[in-house]
Design a protein around this motif. Structure first.
Motif, PDB file in Angstrom:
ATOM      1  N   SER C 198      14.035  14.941  -2.024  1.00  0.00           N
ATOM      2  CA  SER C 198      13.742  13.544  -2.321  1.00  0.00           C
ATOM      3  C   SER C 198      13.922  12.689  -1.070  1.00  0.00           C
ATOM      4  O   SER C 198      13.241  11.680  -0.887  1.00  0.00           O
ATOM      5  CB  SER C 198      14.592  13.057  -3.492  1.00  0.00           C
ATOM      6  OG  SER C 198      15.842  12.650  -3.070  1.00  0.00           O
ATOM      7  N   GLU C 199      14.817  13.127  -0.165  1.00  0.00           N
ATOM      8  CA  GLU C 199      14.970  12.369   1.086  1.00  0.00           C
ATOM      9  C   GLU C 199      13.698  12.434   1.919  1.00  0.00           C
ATOM     10  O   GLU C 199      13.379  11.504   2.669  1.00  0.00           O
ATOM     11  CB  GLU C 199      16.126  12.915   1.938  1.00  0.00           C
ATOM     12  CG  GLU C 199      17.506  12.665   1.387  1.00  0.00           C
ATOM     13  CD  GLU C 199      17.868  13.609   0.259  1.00  0.00           C
ATOM     14  OE1 GLU C 199      18.529  13.142  -0.682  1.00  0.00           O
ATOM     15  OE2 GLU C 199      17.465  14.790   0.314  1.00  0.00           O
ATOM     16  N   GLY C 202      11.212   9.586   2.352  1.00  0.00           N
ATOM     17  CA  GLY C 202      11.465   8.399   3.170  1.00  0.00           C
ATOM     18  C   GLY C 202      10.276   8.026   4.032  1.00  0.00           C
ATOM     19  O   GLY C 202       9.869   6.859   4.097  1.00  0.00           O
ATOM     20  N   TRP C 226      12.648  15.060  -7.801  1.00  0.00           N
ATOM     21  CA  TRP C 226      12.766  14.256  -6.581  1.00  0.00           C
ATOM     22  C   TRP C 226      12.272  12.838  -6.788  1.00  0.00           C
ATOM     23  O   TRP C 226      12.671  11.922  -6.075  1.00  0.00           O
ATOM     24  CB  TRP C 226      11.969  14.896  -5.445  1.00  0.00           C
ATOM     25  CG  TRP C 226      12.447  16.234  -5.028  1.00  0.00           C
ATOM     26  CD1 TRP C 226      13.666  16.807  -5.305  1.00  0.00           C
ATOM     27  CD2 TRP C 226      11.736  17.185  -4.260  1.00  0.00           C
ATOM     28  NE1 TRP C 226      13.726  18.058  -4.760  1.00  0.00           N
ATOM     29  CE2 TRP C 226      12.559  18.305  -4.096  1.00  0.00           C
ATOM     30  CE3 TRP C 226      10.463  17.194  -3.666  1.00  0.00           C
ATOM     31  CZ2 TRP C 226      12.165  19.437  -3.388  1.00  0.00           C
ATOM     32  CZ3 TRP C 226      10.080  18.317  -2.960  1.00  0.00           C
ATOM     33  CH2 TRP C 226      10.922  19.416  -2.823  1.00  0.00           C
TER      34      TRP C 226
END
Lengths: 250, 649, 311
Positions: C198-199, C202, C226
């Motif tokens: 999920s990061e 960004g 995510w």
């Protein structure tokens, strides 16, 4: 919980020679996505409130696989209306399901809630759940992303622009749910093994004539696109920005 | 007494352990005992510490009879053992006395070296070990041999030595410290009593400390894997009573007896920790701490387990989640361990319980498991596309009813679906066809071998895939398989026999090397310097080391990395890590840097995972090495013209 | 007979579709008259029943009209509400209902082409029945301008049973404020499993932000937890129609493509030049999205600062 066995089609759809169906050799099958969430929701409701859950499908003998999958998530028993493999149109499907539900209710008591997926991933007719509801004389709400039961009422939430519309239906009721209702659990192996032994009540209904009669299937022409390769790796960034500028978004 | 009670508890625990079959292959087991235990082979993989331990160990063996001699002498000083009895005869032998003397010195030298290593050098592998315990043990050992020496010396001084004094020069020299009078008589008693008391207290302490290994290690080595190191033990999913089924390890009651022995044999030496790629890149996993954690939990909950009481889960109480998932199953720890602990089995069994019973696994791994179960490949791509890499190459796709090929090329999911791994499949197919082999592929009927599912802990899904693949292979009449992926190769060769699949399985580097040797393929060597990265599943799990090197030698100029052969450093994708996000610094970057340090132009690999991971690793570290599969390099070399032999680009 | 749920482009498309079937065109709306052209009569149902959306009540009104006027067909736009109401009508009248049609050839039985798999497959079917219920696949038909002229408006109050009134919207819960709605966004940037975590989203959020767009994702991403399901673009997620759809690390399964067919243009970022999505894309960049997407964002920023300096 009424489910349907659908193939996982991947990137391209290929038809059988007679244009009556998708070529499914080597394709994997699953419970249609909206319905998977319905199965999970049904299981959660029984976990929270006690009671019994049943999964039902009208499908070929192989559809037992989907019934076992549903039971591995926690559904107690299954009803399999075995079809010979040709498609049933939505009215015929609804009719068979209504008969099966009536028979089950006569033997085991009536269902508080009957779940459907809003539409099946393959045929997408949007109507089976609603037809069943009318035949059983029960209220139905569809396109739901939220279902909760309290007392003798089911609170149903439908997503619209700007928020959610809420319905409150008296039980017994019928609901049509959408993927996104919940995130289905990953079944444990003991649950899968138990599911192999749970009861499946199978019968072979006769298919009536289709009133929405499929003539053939057609794969729509591709747009004939050949993507223009702007470049490789980050060096292509300026070319991308130029395209975006031309479209008017950058 | 204390020792006996503790030993009884430990024995009962091990006997409670779940079954695992380790009785086959007796000759190899005996050989292992001889080389690993007596010969201290694995310990000597690090020479100085190994030698240090060897001295102490061999000293222990040599000095063992003196324990009984001392005990008997306590009871009756005057009467030596009758010369007819074995001990009596032994204590009269000059050569034995000489050996004892020599080994007393060697043991003391060993202890001194050990203290030097621990106190002065302080290697990182001891991080997390119980150093105080080790110091105590070393001190006890030193005390025991010193008191032995002094006792012998005092015996000589009193003229009571049953052996000819001149045969024991050191004891003899030491005897000059003592006069022949009553003080020495007293001292002799003091020394022998001290000696025996030290031994007895050591004995009582022994099973409560890591020195337990002197009892368990020899047994553990005997029961270690002798072959097919890459094969994991299968689980059984059919039973009359569901509660008899074992789904991996959740509590200590689920451990197999071998796993319990493993835990009891750990000496906290930390060699495993030193070679673990996860530990080296700052992750939570240390194989040593893993085994120590399991051991401590086993001892803490063992009595309750025997009594049928409540037990707590190993994860997270003894071992945390991330430790279980950090492992890449490279087997470096198992290779290093001097007492044959098999850490990978522990990790996989812990994963099995987490995945199959608790559904507790990283989300992206869950996606992979759903995909491989439904879609028969871990990428969730349609099986219908499985042969699209082969379009136009003229490779036969085996349909049901077709005649069986001479050799079946098992392509693997990575080569079928990953654009970087594809080149190996294309090159391999072209080479095999060029060599005139009757080769075919299964195409869409080839499902994942199940390796990622098994390593991620979902044994159930793995077995379903294995049984399906065996059915397909047997229906097609396949007898010989070549695989370009070491994971497929390992599973097909070592694990499928458990499911009825018996085939002759080769890795593509082995088959290609054979074809080159037979002259069916003729590569022309170029100028490029090539360093070859050994895949864990080839080198460590399957002893395939020579064939790829043969090929590299025929293609260019080989350069070896420091960590090569069986001491290779993982690329980071094993243990289903291809489908997990890596926290902390990257294993593949570490290896890419090591490769770049050789100065080679090309990094040759023999595995699709290594290809992708190391290619990423090279790019992420700003390197410029070309990463290519051995088959691609060979294909280029066979096309190279002798007159224009040069750098292939 | 055309049921108009909401006036607008889709209603116009439904009207154009219905016109092809021939015969006089009537329209129906619930509660309030809508502005519509090229229609003979507009029937408006009145009553408290229609104060909030109640599909059974609306369907009952349509049923009364059908019984009174015997139209050859009842047509609506294939929106969620359109499909729902017509399904209720179909159930009440026990007649067949073909949802999401792209074409209809007049005649009896009526031959329609309708959509399956969210648009990746078409079905030709015959509809047998006294009145044909059809909804029109959004954007399958181009709406046509009609001759001006207001229709005659007839109002009526249908008779409802209790059952018809049970299913009605009780309240509307407002959504948490935030961001551009995916369904309406002019620019959508989405990512698939290639994000890695999920990061990893960004960089996608960054690019979407710079372009004033929304973030989307594939089903693999929502199944991994995510991103929320509201971000999912696809047949069972949200269907989008942006000016440009930037798809990163998405291979292009039919389920996903069904959700982005409405995009006017598609730009693909992928490591695999053979990925199916390229067959539907206008442009592609081959390579690692983790390198390319930040590079694009950087270029945009550069262009923005240059523009600011000049302007």
């Amino acid at each position: 919980m009424c489910v349907k066995r659908v193939p996982l089609t991947g990137g391209r759809i290929v038809l059988t020679e007679d244009e009556q169906a998708i070529e499914t050799r080597h394709l994997a099958f699953t419970i249609s996505p909206h319905e998977e969430c319905g199965v999970e929701e049904a299981v959660r409701l029984i976990e929270a409130n006690g009671g019994e859950s049943v999964v039902l499908t009208l499908g070929p003998p192989e559809a037992e696989e989907q019934l076992r999958d549903a039971m591995a998530l926690g559904i107690d028993r299954a009803v399999h209306l075995v079809s010979e493999g040709e498609e049933w149109d939505p009215q015929a499907t609804a009719g068979a399901i209504v008969e099966a539900i009536r028979a089950d209710e006569a033997a085991n008591g009536s269902f508080d809630l009957v779940f459907f997926g809003n539409e099946s991933a393959d045929a997408g007719n949007y109507q089976v759940g609603i037809r069943v509801a009318y035949a059983l004389g029960r209220p139905v709400a569809t396109g739901l992303k939220g279902v909760s039961v309290g007392g003798a009422v089911v609170r149903c939430e439908q997503e619209v622009t700007g928020g959610r519309d809420v319905y409150e239906l008296p039980l017994p009721a019928v609901v049509g749910v959408l993927e996104g209702l919940n995130l289905p659990r990953y079944p444990s192996v003991p649950a899968k093994l138990r599911a192999q032994r749970k009861p499946v009540d199978a019968s072979t209904p006769t298919r009536p004539d289709s009133r929405l009669e499929k003539v053939r299937l057609v794969v729509p022409e591709g747009q004939g696109k050949e993507a223009l390769i702007l470049g490789q790796g980050p060096e292509a960034a300026p070319a991308v920005v130029e395209v975006l500028r031309q479209i008017g978004v950058a | 007494m204390l020792f006996a009670r503790r030993a009884l508890l430990l024995t009962r625990l091990v006997r409670m352990g779940k079954p695992v079959a380790r009785a086959s292959d007796l000759p190899a087991r005996v050989r292992n005992e001889a080389t690993i235990v007596l010969g201290q082979r694995k310990l000597l993989q690090r020479f100085v510490p190994g030698l240090m331990h060897a001295f102490i160990f061999w000293g222990f063996l040599v000095l063992f009879p003196t324990i009984f001699m001392a005990m008997i002498a306590i009871v009756d000083r005057e009467a030596s053992l009758p010369s007819g009895s074995p001990l009596g005869w032994l204590e009269r032998q000059g050569w034995y006395a000489f050996t004892v003397d020599v080994f007393v010195v060697l043991v003391l030298a060993g202890v001194a070296t050990a203290f030097y290593i621990r106190k002065v050098q302080r290697p990182r592998r001891f991080d997390g070990s119980h150093l105080g315990e080790a110091d105590l043990i070393l001190a006890l050992i030193a005390g025991i041999v010193t008191t032995l020496l002094l006792w012998h010396a005092s015996l000589i001084a009193l003229g009571l030595n049953p052996w000819p004094g001149e045969w024991s020069p050191i004891s003899d020299a030491a005897s000059n410290l003592f006069g022949a009078g009553t003080t020495t008589e007293v001292l002799e008693r003091v020394f022998v009593w001290a000696h025996v008391l030290l031994i007895l207290s050591f004995l009582a302490y022994l099973p409560h400390s890591k020195h337990l290994h002197i009892g368990t290690a020899a047994i553990n080595v005997f029961f270690g894997r002798t072959q097919a190191r890459g094969r994991l033990e299968p689980l059984v999913f059919e039973a009359e009573d569901e509660s008899d089924l074992r789904f991996g390890v959740g509590t200590v009651a689920d451990l197999t007896w071998k796993q319990m022995l493993d835990a009891m044999s750990c000496t906290e030496c930390g060699r495993c920790q030193d070679v673990c790629p996860a530990y080296a890149t700052g992750k939570a996993l240390s194989p040593k701490l893993l085994i120590m954690g399991i051991r401590d939990h086993l001892f803490a909950e063992g009595p309750a387990a025997l009594a049928g009481g409540d037990l707590s889960a190993l994860v997270p109480n003894a071992v945390t989640d991330d430790v279980v998932w950090d492992c890449v199953t490279c087997g470096a720890c198992v290779h290093e361990c001097p007492v044959s602990i098999e850490h990978v089995d522990h990790i996989v069994d812990l994963r099995r319980h987490l995945v199959m019973v608790e559904s507790g696994l990283p989300a992206e791994t869950e996606t992979m498991l759903r995909d491989v179960e439904r879609g028969s490949n871990p990428w969730g791509k349609p099986q219908t596309e499985r042969a699209s890499w082969a379009e136009g190459l003229g490779v036969r796709v085996l349909e049901p009813g077709d005649p069986a090929p001479e050799v079946l090329y098992w392509v693997g999911c990575a080569a079928a679906f990953d654009e970087r791994a594809r080149t190996a499949a294309i090159s391999t197919a072209k080479l095999l066809l060029a060599a005139g082999l009757d080769v075919a592929i299964l195409g869409p009927r080839e499902s994942c071998t199940g390796d990622p599912a098994r390593r991620a802990g979902n044994e159930y899904v793995f077995q379903a895939l294995a049984l399906a693949n065996v059915a397909t292979l047997d229906d097609a009449g396949v007898t010989k398989i070549v695989a370009s992926c070491p994971h497929c190769f390992n599973t097909l060769a070592n694990e499928y026999p458990d499911f009825g699949g018996r085939y002759e399985v080769m890795h593509h580097s082995e088959l290609l090397a054979e074809l080159v040797r037979d002259g069916r393929l003729s590569p022309v060597a170029g100028d490029a310097t090539i360093t070859y990265h050994d895949s864990c599943y080839l080198a460590r799990h399957n002893d395939v080391l020579a064939a790829p090197r043969e090929l590299v030698g025929r293609i260019g100029k080989p350069l070896e990395m420091a960590r090569s052969g069986k001491r290779t450093f993982c690329c980071g994708a094993g243990g289903a890590h291809m489908w997990m996000e890596e926290r902390g610094s990257q294993i593949n970057e570490e290896r890419a840097r090591e490769a770049a340090a050789t100065g080679a132009d090309t990094l040759a690999v023999a595995c699709p995972f290594c290809t992708v991971m190391l290619d990423d690793g090279v790019r992420q570290t700003g390197g410029e090495m070309r990463v290519a599969d051995i088959s691609t390099l060979l294909a280029e070399a066979t096309k190279r013209d002798r007159t224009t032999a040069g750098d292939p680009q | 007979m055309v049921y108009i749920d909401e006036p607008g482009e889709l209603a116009q498309q439904a009207l154009t579709f219905a016109r092809e079937l021939g015969g006089p065109l009537h329209a129906f709306a619930a509660l309030a008259a809508v502005s519509v052209e090229g229609v003979e009569t507009l029937h408006v149902a009145e009553g408290d029943a229609f104060a909030s959306y109640a599909p059974a009540a609306i369907a009952q009104a349509l049923v009364e009209l059908v019984e009174r006027l015997s139209p050859t067909a009842v047509v609506a736009a294939g929106t969620e509400r359109g499909n729902e109401v017509l399904a209720h009508v179909a159930a009440k009248l026990d007649v067949p209902f073909a949802a999401n049609c792209t074409r209809a050839t007049p005649g009896d039985p009526l031959v329609v082409t309708r959509v399956r798999w969210g648009g990746s497959l078409l079905e030709e079917a015959r509809v047998h029945g006294p009145v044909k219920l059809l909804t029109v696949q959004p954007h399958a038909v181009a709406s046509e301008e009609q001759a001006a002229g207001d229709p005659a408006v007839e109002r009526f109050t249908p008779t409802h049973s209790d059952a018809d009134l049970v299913v009605r919207v009780h309240e509307r819960v407002a959504a948490a404020a935030g961001g551009v709605s995916l369904a309406d966004a002019k620019v959508v940037v989405s990512c698939g499993r290639g994000a890695g975590s999920s990061e990893g989203f960004g960089i996608i959020e960054e690019l979407a932000g710079l372009l004033g767009g929304a973030v989307g994702c594939s089903r693999a991403v929502t199944m991994a937890g995510w991103r929320p399901h509201t971000d999912q673009v696809g047949q069972t997620g949200t269907k989008i129609a942006p000016d440009i759809y930037i798809a990163c690390g998405i291979s292009g399964a039919t389920q996903h493509m069904a959700g982005c067919k409405g995009a006017k243009a598609i730009l693909v970022v992928n490591t695999d030049p053979e990925a199916p999505i390229l067959a539907s894309a206008d442009w592609a960049v081959i390579g690692d999205l983790h390198e390319i997407v930040p590079a694009i964002s950087a270029e945009i920023r550069k262009a923005q600062t240059q523009k600011a300096e000049r302007g």
